[in-house]
Design an enzyme around this catalytic site. Structure first.
Site, mmCIF file in Angstrom:
data_model
loop_
_atom_site.group_PDB
_atom_site.id
_atom_site.type_symbol
_atom_site.label_atom_id
_atom_site.label_comp_id
_atom_site.label_asym_id
_atom_site.label_seq_id
_atom_site.Cartn_x
_atom_site.Cartn_y
_atom_site.Cartn_z
ATOM 1 N N ARG A 16 0.842 -1.198 0.000
ATOM 2 C CA ARG A 16 0.000 0.000 0.000
ATOM 3 C C ARG A 16 0.881 1.253 0.000
ATOM 4 N NH1 ARG A 16 -2.585 -3.765 3.304
ATOM 5 N NH2 ARG A 16 -4.793 -4.133 2.799
ATOM 6 N N GLU A 80 3.617 -4.534 -6.965
ATOM 7 C CA GLU A 80 2.280 -3.988 -7.170
ATOM 8 C C GLU A 80 2.032 -2.920 -6.105
ATOM 9 O OE1 GLU A 80 -0.330 -7.322 -6.863
ATOM 10 O OE2 GLU A 80 0.725 -8.492 -8.399
ATOM 11 N N ARG A 104 5.318 -6.253 13.571
ATOM 12 C CA ARG A 104 6.265 -6.818 12.598
ATOM 13 C C ARG A 104 5.620 -7.974 11.848
ATOM 14 N NH1 ARG A 104 12.157 -8.134 13.916
ATOM 15 N NH2 ARG A 104 11.221 -9.739 15.214
ATOM 16 N N HIS A 108 10.875 -6.868 3.874
ATOM 17 C CA HIS A 108 11.423 -5.964 2.868
ATOM 18 C C HIS A 108 11.280 -6.562 1.476
ATOM 19 C CE1 HIS A 108 14.973 -8.547 3.976
ATOM 20 N NE2 HIS A 108 15.029 -8.650 2.651
ATOM 21 N N MET A 139 27.178 -6.528 8.727
ATOM 22 C CA MET A 139 27.053 -7.069 7.373
ATOM 23 C C MET A 139 27.461 -6.002 6.362
ATOM 24 S SD MET A 139 23.491 -9.240 7.718
ATOM 25 C CE MET A 139 22.551 -7.836 8.344
ATOM 26 N N GLU A 154 16.241 -3.759 0.551
ATOM 27 C CA GLU A 154 17.601 -4.283 0.650
ATOM 28 C C GLU A 154 18.278 -4.149 -0.711
ATOM 29 O OE1 GLU A 154 20.015 -8.290 2.145
ATOM 30 O OE2 GLU A 154 17.836 -8.325 1.986
#
Length: 315
Positions: A16, A80, A104, A108, A139, A154
Site C-alpha cells: 500500500r 504492485e 512486525r 522488505h 554485514m 535491501e
C-alpha cells in the site's frame, strides 16, 4: 492444499502506498523499474500500479489491453503498488512497514545492483534515504534504503559475470517473517509450487532463513552450486525469503502482523493459476476458506495469515 497440477507462478508483491506519482517515479528513477500496467477501480477508489524490471524490447504501455495481458501472462515477478484513496490520510500518516514492534511481519523487498558501494553513494546523492549503508553494521555486503512510504529496500551486489538483460537493477527478494517454518514451507512448496533454493541457520542469533523461487528462476542456472548464496546472486528472477525467529513456533500467543489489519501496510503476494474454477474446486475439496474478488481472483491465507491472491493466467 495442492495446486501443483496448475503450475502456480509467483507474480507479485503488493504494498500500500500514499502517493502513486511519488512512489512510481521513485521505483522507475532509482531502481530501473517500468510501469507496465495500471488497474483503476474508481468505484472502490483503489488503483494498482504494476512495476517490473523489464527489458526495453518487452515493455508495454501502462493502462492498455497489452499491459493487462502482460501482468497475467509474462514471466516476470512484479511490485504492485496499491493506492487506496477511499480513506483520508493526514500528511503525517505512514503505512506500517512491517519492521516495528508490535506490528512486525513483512520485512522488505530487495534489488540486486551492479556495484553496491557506488550505487548506494549515487542513490544517496540523489536523495534516497538509507536505514543502513554498506559500510555500516556487521554485514558489509548489503544496504537498506527506504522508499517514500518507509518500506525497507535491501540492496545486494550481484554476480558480475552474469547477464541481467542489460538492466542496472533487478528485483531480488521479498522477505516475510513466519512463526512455524514447517507449515509455511509446506504451504509454499506443496501448495504453490515454489522450489527450495537453500536455507541458512544462525544458531547463536537464533534465527533461520529459507529461500524459495519459481521454477523459472532456476532455468539455465547451476542449481548444484554448493553455496546457494552465490547461486542467488546469479538469478534474474526474485526469491521469497522466509525468516524464522527461533522459539516463536512454541508460543501459542505469538503471531506476526499480516499487514491487512490496522495498522495496514503490506497487502499480499500474487500467484497466477491456469484455472480459477479448478482452484475453487480444489479449495472446496480440502475445506479451505477463501474469498472471491470480482469473480476473477481468489484470496486465501497462508499459515501466518498473510494474504495470497490467486489470479487467472491469461493464455
Amino acid at each position: 492444499m495442492n495446486l501443483l497440477n496448475q503450475i502456480p507462478f509467483w507474480k507479485g508483491t503488493r504494498l500500500r502506498i500514499k502517493n502513486p506519482e511519488v512512489s512510481v517515479s521513485f521505483y522507475e528513477k532509482f531502481f530501473a523499474m517500468k510501469n507496465v500496467h495500471v488497474l483503476k477501480d474508481p468505484e472502490n477508489k483503489k488503483d494498482v500500479y504494476y512495476l517490473g524490471n523489464i527489458p526495453e524490447s518487452e515493455q508495454v504501455e501502462a493502462g492498455s489491453e497489452e499491459g493487462n495481458q502482460f501482468i497475467k501472462s509474462a514471466n516476470y515477478t512484479l511490485i504492485e503498488l496499491l493506492h487506496d484513496y477511499s480513506v483520508e490520510r493526514s500528511d503525517d500518516f505512514f503505512y506500517n512497514n512491517g519492521n516495528v514492534e508490535p506490528h512486525r511481519g513483512f520485512g522488505h523487498i530487495a534489488f540486486f545492483c551492479q556495484d553496491l558501494e557506488n550505487n548506494c553513494i549515487e542513490l544517496e546523492e540523489q536523495g534516497v534515504k538509507f536505514k543502513k549503508r554498506p559500510h555500516e553494521g556487521r554485514m558489509k555486503n548489503l544496504a537498506f534504503a527506504l522508499d517514500p512510504d518507509g518500506y525497507y529496500i535491501e540492496i545486494i551486489q550481484r554476480d558480475d559475470n552474469k547477464d541481467f538483460k542489460g538492466l542496472p537493477y533487478n528485483l531480488a527478494q521479498t522477505m516475510i517473517r513466519v512463526k512455524d517454518p514447517k507449515s509455511t514451507l509446506d504451504f509454499y512448496q506443496n501448495g504453490l509450487g515454489l522450489k527450495m533454493i537453500g536455507s541458512k541457520h544462525f544458531e547463536e542469533a537464533k534465527f533461520s532463513l529459507f529461500f524459495l523461487a519459481n521454477s523459472i528462476a532456476l532455468d539455465n542456472n547451476d542449481n548444484n552450486n554448493e553455496d546457494f548464496f552465490i547461486l542467488m546472486k546469479t538469478l534474474f528472477h526474485p526469491v521469497l525469503e522466509i525468516t524464522h525467529n527461533h522459539g516463536t513456533e512454541n508460543d501459542d500467543d505469538f503471531s506476526y502482523h499480516s499487514g491487512n489489519t490496522e495498522p495496514v501496510g503490506f497487502s499480499n503476494l500474487t500467484f497466477l493459476v491456469n484455472s480459477i474454477d479448478a482452484t475453487k474446486e480444489t479449495l472446496d475439496q480440502n475445506n479451505i476458506t477463501y474469498d472471491v474478488i470480482n469473480g476473477e481472483s481468489i484470496v486465501v491465507k497462508d499459515p501466518d495469515n498473510y494474504h495470497i491472491v490467486l489470479l487467472q493466467h491469461f493464455s
